[in-house]
Design a protein around this motif. Structure first.
Motif, PDB file in Angstrom:
ATOM      1  N   PHE A   1      -2.463   9.938  -9.042  1.00 38.54           N
ATOM      2  CA  PHE A   1      -2.770  11.139  -8.274  1.00 38.54           C
ATOM      3  C   PHE A   1      -2.351  10.858  -6.826  1.00 38.54           C
ATOM      4  N   THR A   2      -1.187  11.385  -6.449  1.00 38.65           N
ATOM      5  CA  THR A   2      -0.500  10.891  -5.262  1.00 38.65           C
ATOM      6  C   THR A   2      -1.132  11.308  -3.933  1.00 38.65           C
ATOM      7  N   THR A   3      -2.023  12.312  -3.942  1.00 38.10           N
ATOM      8  CA  THR A   3      -2.707  12.635  -2.688  1.00 38.10           C
ATOM      9  C   THR A   3      -3.799  11.613  -2.374  1.00 38.10           C
ATOM     10  N   TYR A   4      -4.100  10.776  -3.335  1.00 32.61           N
ATOM     11  CA  TYR A   4      -5.102   9.726  -3.110  1.00 32.61           C
ATOM     12  C   TYR A   4      -4.390   8.464  -2.630  1.00 32.61           C
TER      13      TYR A   4
ATOM     14  N   TRP B   1       0.832   4.874  -6.729  1.00 31.24           N
ATOM     15  CA  TRP B   1       2.267   5.115  -6.620  1.00 31.24           C
ATOM     16  C   TRP B   1       2.855   4.574  -5.327  1.00 31.24           C
ATOM     17  N   TRP B   2       2.032   4.488  -4.295  1.00 32.97           N
ATOM     18  CA  TRP B   2       2.555   4.253  -2.957  1.00 32.97           C
ATOM     19  C   TRP B   2       2.913   2.794  -2.732  1.00 32.97           C
ATOM     20  N   SER B   3       4.212   2.542  -2.724  1.00 37.02           N
ATOM     21  CA  SER B   3       4.723   1.176  -2.571  1.00 37.02           C
ATOM     22  C   SER B   3       5.644   1.050  -1.369  1.00 37.02           C
ATOM     23  N   TRP B   4       5.499   1.951  -0.411  1.00 37.71           N
ATOM     24  CA  TRP B   4       6.304   1.930   0.800  1.00 37.71           C
ATOM     25  C   TRP B   4       5.414   2.293   1.987  1.00 37.71           C
ATOM     26  N   PRO B   5       5.782   1.869   3.187  1.00 39.55           N
ATOM     27  CA  PRO B   5       5.036   2.323   4.364  1.00 39.55           C
ATOM     28  C   PRO B   5       5.060   3.847   4.466  1.00 39.55           C
TER      29      PRO B   5
ATOM     30  N   LEU C   1       3.918  -2.356   4.841  1.00 40.91           N
ATOM     31  CA  LEU C   1       2.836  -1.799   4.044  1.00 40.91           C
ATOM     32  C   LEU C   1       1.727  -2.833   3.886  1.00 40.91           C
ATOM     33  N   THR C   2       0.486  -2.402   4.008  1.00 43.56           N
ATOM     34  CA  THR C   2      -0.641  -3.300   3.771  1.00 43.56           C
ATOM     35  C   THR C   2      -1.190  -3.082   2.362  1.00 43.56           C
ATOM     36  N   THR C   3      -2.169  -3.872   1.999  1.00 46.63           N
ATOM     37  CA  THR C   3      -2.807  -3.734   0.683  1.00 46.63           C
ATOM     38  C   THR C   3      -4.090  -2.913   0.742  1.00 46.63           C
ATOM     39  N   ALA C   4      -4.327  -2.227   1.846  1.00 47.26           N
ATOM     40  CA  ALA C   4      -5.599  -1.502   2.001  1.00 47.26           C
ATOM     41  C   ALA C   4      -5.793  -0.468   0.896  1.00 47.26           C
ATOM     42  N   THR C   5      -4.750   0.297   0.576  1.00 46.09           N
ATOM     43  CA  THR C   5      -4.868   1.296  -0.479  1.00 46.09           C
ATOM     44  C   THR C   5      -5.093   0.627  -1.827  1.00 46.09           C
TER      45      THR C   5
ATOM     46  N   GLY D   1     -10.203   1.229 -17.850  1.00 48.36           N
ATOM     47  CA  GLY D   1      -8.749   1.207 -17.766  1.00 48.36           C
ATOM     48  C   GLY D   1      -8.219   0.275 -16.700  1.00 48.36           C
ATOM     49  N   PRO D   2      -6.887   0.193 -16.599  1.00 51.03           N
ATOM     50  CA  PRO D   2      -6.264  -0.747 -15.677  1.00 51.03           C
ATOM     51  C   PRO D   2      -6.101  -0.192 -14.272  1.00 51.03           C
ATOM     52  N   TYR D   3      -6.009  -1.103 -13.307  1.00 52.20           N
ATOM     53  CA  TYR D   3      -5.476  -0.763 -12.001  1.00 52.20           C
ATOM     54  C   TYR D   3      -4.001  -1.155 -12.029  1.00 52.20           C
ATOM     55  N   ILE D   4      -3.134  -0.161 -11.824  1.00 52.78           N
ATOM     56  CA  ILE D   4      -1.694  -0.375 -11.867  1.00 52.78           C
ATOM     57  C   ILE D   4      -1.166  -0.328 -10.440  1.00 52.78           C
ATOM     58  N   MET D   5      -0.478  -1.385 -10.045  1.00 57.93           N
ATOM     59  CA  MET D   5       0.066  -1.500  -8.690  1.00 57.93           C
ATOM     60  C   MET D   5       1.574  -1.302  -8.739  1.00 57.93           C
ATOM     61  N   SER D   6       2.066  -0.442  -7.878  1.00 61.06           N
ATOM     62  CA  SER D   6       3.515  -0.248  -7.809  1.00 61.06           C
ATOM     63  C   SER D   6       4.138  -1.272  -6.871  1.00 61.06           C
TER      64      SER D   6
END
Length: 433
Positions: free
Chosen positions: A161-164, A186-190, A197-201, A214-219
């Protein structure tokens, strides 16, 4: 009783670890950036086999199939599953919800291959993901899961959900969408900033879904640039992203699943697959894609995929430098195309990632500029600025004890003039023993 509890705990823990060792690549089966660009339209089963074999050879377990419509893509996915089953390659759907979907079509698509041995399972349920989809609302997603359950199909829903993206919104994700089981960031760019980019999200949303099943999927992505009229013109600060984002994955976030974004989204310049000449990309994307190969980025991925799966940095057995650079400085005026948003952010430089078995000296030279640095065993980044001279080509060398081990030149010149289309997509090359 204590022994039984301990065994049960270890079994569950090992099952979780097994799931956590998966790496997928986001595959654009759908329309890409233009109504006339069709990534899998021309695909035969042999094309799927070629891509899957290439991906499998570097440790990728499967493709997340981005599907945008109940059209030709459904037929191409039949071929995808045939190829995947022959290779023991895994697949799951990532429904592109920026397009209009009927829930019944989505249910049927999931059901079509639900019993295939190549359908990826998370804790014995079918993993389903998305690009976007929050605008459809909680009732849609709860009903989607119920409709599949009525067919005897249990899924794990881990949407993007890309607004998150804001870390402060992480807790509201789960309360707003109680039907979700995990999350794909989804967000893997600044975000339009001149900073890494930080890992805060990642850490916020990973914590938010940690109590779910379910899983946490990291892009993880190497680049972001797009220049297509009507579809977007931007570049994100990505100069060293492909290295540091992987380091965030293996050292800091340690997600359940890594999803590489992408295998073949040529329009956004973050493809790590080979450019398939049979794929029609429309009229504008080829102006910044053709000739700009990214294959050598897969060597970097292979190193970090091994690290992610084993928990330890792999031993490097041959010296290699993977390098990338743009063909024009950012201040060059081009005759067509649009100067992208954030054009001032990328550095005008040749970037090099050394992967060495022992310490060595790396030489990077272009025109009148030369940089040398000592790199130890393992991975080290370096760069050399673009020169002021026109039509220059990079030189890259690995030396040890005063002797050149291996060297090469890039395959594309850096030009100060003659730009016919604004292009911030890099050429990627390598040199190795």
């Amino acid at each position: 009783m204590i022994q039984k509890f301990t065994l049960l705990f270890l079994t569950c823990a090992l099952a979780r670890v097994t799931n956590a060792q998966s790496v997928f690549a986001h595959f654009m089966a759908s329309l890409s950036d233009s109504p006339t660009a069709q990534n899998s339209y021309s695909y035969a089963e042999s094309d799927w086999t070629s891509d899957m074999t290439t991906a499998q050879n570097i440790g990728i377990d499967g493709f997340a199939l981005n599907i945008a419509a109940n059209d030709y893509e459904v037929d191409r996915i039949v071929d995808a599953y045939a190829a995947a089953e022959a290779l023991n390659f895994k697949l799951f759907y990532s429904f592109d919800m920026s397009y209009t979907w009927q829930q019944s079509d989505m249910v049927n698509i999931v059901a079509n291959h639900s019993s295939s041995p190549s359908t990826f399972l998370w804790k014995n349920t079918i993993l389903v993901s998305t690009y976007s989809g929050e605008s459809y609302g909680e009732d849609f997603w709860a009903s989607f899961k119920s409709a599949l359950q009525s067919k005897g199909i249990d899924i794990t829903l881990a949407p993007a959900f890309t607004t998150y993206r804001d870390p402060s919104s992480a807790d509201s994700l789960v309360s707003t969408f109680p039907s979700i089981d995990g999350f794909f960031n989804w967000w893997s760019w600044p975000a339009d900033v001149d900073a890494n980019l930080t890992t805060a999200t990642d850490l916020a949303y990973q914590a938010a879904v940690s109590s779910l099943s379910g899983p946490y999927i990291m892009s993880v992505s190497p680049w972001q640039f797009k220049n297509i009229d009507g579809a977007g013109d931007w570049v994100e600060y990505s100069d060293t992203l492909w290295n540091y984002r992987w380091q965030q994955a293996v050292n800091d976030v340690k997600p359940d699943i890594v999803e590489i974004v992408t295998w073949n989204d040529y329009g956004e310049s973050h493809y790590i697959g080979d450019i398939n000449p049979n794929v029609y990309l429309g009229t504008q994307a080829p102006l910044y894609v053709d000739g700009f190969t990214h294959a050598a980025w897969r060597d970097v991925a292979q190193y970090y995929i091994s690290w992610f799966k084993t928990g330890s940095a792999p031993t490097i057995t041959k010296d290699e430098v993977v390098f990338w650079y743009r063909a024009w400085p950012k201040a060059v005026e081009c005759s067509t195309g649009t100067l992208p948003r954030n054009a001032a952010y990328p550095e005008d430089a040749v970037f090099a990632l050394a992967m060495l078995k022992d310490a060595a000296t790396i030489t990077l030279a272009i025109g009148s500029n030369t940089v040398t640095f000592t790199a130890g065993a393992g991975v080290t980044m370096g760069s050399v600025p673009f020169p002021s001279e026109d039509s220059q080509i990079p030189y890259i060398a690995i030396s040890r004890d005063g002797t050149v081990v291996v060297d090469t030149h890039g395959s594309m010149y850096v030009n100060q003039s003659g730009c016919t289309y604004y292009n911030f997509n890099p050429f990627v090359g390598s040199v190795s023993e």
